[in-house]
Write an enzyme that holds these catalytic residues in place. Structure first.
Site, PDB file in Angstrom:
ATOM      1  N   LYS A  21       0.835  -1.200   0.000  1.00 41.02           N
ATOM      2  CA  LYS A  21       0.000   0.000   0.000  1.00 41.02           C
ATOM      3  C   LYS A  21       0.873   1.254   0.000  1.00 41.02           C
ATOM      4  O   LYS A  21       1.792   1.366   0.817  1.00 41.02           O
ATOM      5  CB  LYS A  21      -0.873   0.017   1.267  1.00 41.02           C
ATOM      6  CG  LYS A  21      -1.889  -1.102   1.315  1.00 41.02           C
ATOM      7  CD  LYS A  21      -3.108  -0.749   0.508  1.00 41.02           C
ATOM      8  CE  LYS A  21      -4.174  -1.835   0.661  1.00 41.02           C
ATOM      9  NZ  LYS A  21      -5.353  -1.560  -0.179  1.00 41.02           N
ATOM     10  N   ASP A  55      -0.452  -0.366  -4.476  1.00 40.82           N
ATOM     11  CA  ASP A  55      -1.856   0.032  -4.409  1.00 40.82           C
ATOM     12  C   ASP A  55      -1.992   1.381  -3.711  1.00 40.82           C
ATOM     13  O   ASP A  55      -1.732   1.498  -2.522  1.00 40.82           O
ATOM     14  CB  ASP A  55      -2.671  -1.030  -3.665  1.00 40.82           C
ATOM     15  CG  ASP A  55      -4.168  -0.766  -3.747  1.00 40.82           C
ATOM     16  OD1 ASP A  55      -4.566   0.231  -4.383  1.00 40.82           O
ATOM     17  OD2 ASP A  55      -4.935  -1.555  -3.168  1.00 40.82           O
ATOM     18  N   GLU A  81      -1.893   0.257  -8.796  1.00 40.09           N
ATOM     19  CA  GLU A  81      -3.345   0.097  -8.644  1.00 40.09           C
ATOM     20  C   GLU A  81      -3.988   1.401  -8.198  1.00 40.09           C
ATOM     21  O   GLU A  81      -3.540   2.018  -7.233  1.00 40.09           O
ATOM     22  CB  GLU A  81      -3.567  -1.006  -7.603  1.00 40.09           C
ATOM     23  CG  GLU A  81      -4.964  -1.561  -7.540  1.00 40.09           C
ATOM     24  CD  GLU A  81      -4.972  -2.852  -6.711  1.00 40.09           C
ATOM     25  OE1 GLU A  81      -4.118  -3.726  -6.951  1.00 40.09           O
ATOM     26  OE2 GLU A  81      -5.816  -2.965  -5.818  1.00 40.09           O
ATOM     27  N   ASP A 119      -9.369  -0.216  -9.522  1.00 38.17           N
ATOM     28  CA  ASP A 119     -10.010  -0.991  -8.456  1.00 38.17           C
ATOM     29  C   ASP A 119     -11.251  -0.238  -7.954  1.00 38.17           C
ATOM     30  O   ASP A 119     -12.375  -0.573  -8.306  1.00 38.17           O
ATOM     31  CB  ASP A 119      -8.998  -1.255  -7.327  1.00 38.17           C
ATOM     32  CG  ASP A 119      -9.553  -2.162  -6.246  1.00 38.17           C
ATOM     33  OD1 ASP A 119     -10.685  -2.648  -6.394  1.00 38.17           O
ATOM     34  OD2 ASP A 119      -8.855  -2.395  -5.238  1.00 38.17           O
ATOM     35  N   LYS A 177     -13.583  -7.648  -7.317  1.00 37.07           N
ATOM     36  CA  LYS A 177     -13.961  -8.290  -6.061  1.00 37.07           C
ATOM     37  C   LYS A 177     -15.289  -8.969  -6.338  1.00 37.07           C
ATOM     38  O   LYS A 177     -16.345  -8.316  -6.300  1.00 37.07           O
ATOM     39  CB  LYS A 177     -14.133  -7.243  -4.962  1.00 37.07           C
ATOM     40  CG  LYS A 177     -12.836  -6.558  -4.533  1.00 37.07           C
ATOM     41  CD  LYS A 177     -13.121  -5.495  -3.480  1.00 37.07           C
ATOM     42  CE  LYS A 177     -11.838  -4.943  -2.891  1.00 37.07           C
ATOM     43  NZ  LYS A 177     -10.901  -4.401  -3.887  1.00 37.07           N
TER      44      LYS A 177
HETATM   45 MG    MG Z   1      -6.938  -1.904  -4.393  1.00 37.39          MG
END
Ligand code: MG
Length: 318
Positions: free
Chosen positions: A133, A162, A194, A219, A243
């Protein structure tokens, strides 16, 4: 043929509250659905994340209370409910145990901050792809940590960065330039950056995608299938993170995948064993080969033993 629908709400506490853009996430809540037809039983899970773009749990409860067992009747505004019902129906017909991927096929998570130590731990556990992240600390600090990380990692490891939509355009350019130069070195591969920019800035991300070599993945911009289809129609040809638990009807994603062959990377929504099984099944059906690492490194994140239960055992606990 009549299908009997029952449901049970659940609440699970994260072992450590999850840091999200919307504050700490302490409890994961959802519904387990059980369908019964001619003595056969099928389980499904409704695991909404309303702040990520799905319906709320309250919306899902209203629908479930109506007892309507056909996923096609559920409106697009309830994508997690569509998924849960569709999976329960599919599970009625094919009650198999499902495939659990090996750790090498699962993307290991590395939290924001200095990353090398945790990343090496993940590699020692068997992960070959890691997600780190970014966009939490200053870009100066984080790019320095990336530099250290790349030097520390063994050759052949793949990294996903991300940003959760948290970068400015100039920061995104800086990251992409760095990713391109790392990828030119061929030691460690940056698989994608991302969601560098906020969800509504798809056109700006597409422009970045054509300017840099490193792939960009959407995303937050594509929480649901309807959004994914919209971005595709507008010309997005980068990666999509899916997802399944909040995306909508699995058969709709499968049809879209068969027709267009988009680059999909699959990710968990912190669902229980019920939703996990169904989400992984869809990931295997809708991934190019070799399968990009699965973002399902979410077992052991809760303060309970549910990861060891079968769907029927979980149902009995609720
Ligand atoms: Mg993500």
């Amino acid at each position: 043929m009549a299908v009997e629908l029952a449901f049970r709400p659940y609440q699970r506490r994260f072992a450590q509250p999850l840091r999200t853009a919307h504050g700490p996430w302490i409890w994961r809540e959802g519904l387990i659905i059980r369908l019964c037809r001619l003595g056969r039983i099928g389980y499904g899970e409704v695991a909404p994340i309303s702040w990520f773009g799905s319906e709320s749990l309250a919306d899902a409860l209203v629908w479930a209370a109506q007892g309507e067992g056909s996923p096609e009747c559920v409106p697009d505004g309830l994508p997690a409910t569509q998924f849960g019902l569709a999976c329960a129906l599919a599970n009625l017909d094919a009650n198999d145990a499902g495939l659990e991927p090996s750790i090498a096929d699962i993307c290991g998570l590395v939290p924001a901050g200095e990353a090398a130590e945790t990343a090496l731990k993940r590699v020692a556990q068997g992960h070959r792809t890691l997600k780190w992240k970014i966009g939490v600390f200053s870009t100066d600090e984080e790019t320095q940590w990336l530099d250290q990380l790349v030097k520390a990692l063994p050759q052949g490891i793949r990294l996903r960065l991300d940003a959760n939509g948290g970068l400015s355009l100039s920061q995104a350019k800086r990251w992409l330039a760095m990713c391109d130069s790392i990828n030119a070195g061929q030691l460690v591969t940056i698989e994608h950056l991302e969601q560098p920019l906020p969800p509504d800035q798809v056109a700006a991300m597409a422009a970045l995608g054509s300017r840099y070599q490193t792939a960009i993945a959407l995303d937050e911009s594509v929480a649901t299938l309807a959004q994914l289809e919209y971005c595709w129609a507008r010309g997005w040809r980068g990666v999509f993170v899916v997802k399944p638990a909040i995306a909508g009807l699995p058969q709709r994603l499968q049809a879209f995948y068969r027709q267009h062959r988009p680059r999909l990377v699959f990710s968990s929504a912190f669902e229980t064993c019920v939703g996990r099984r169904a989400a992984l099944d869809l990931a295997y059906r809708c991934s190019q080969r070799p399968i990009p690492a699965l973002g399902f490194g979410t077992q052991g994140w809760f303060d309970d033993d549910w990861d060891t239960l079968t769907p029927a055992e979980l149902w009995d606990r609720l």
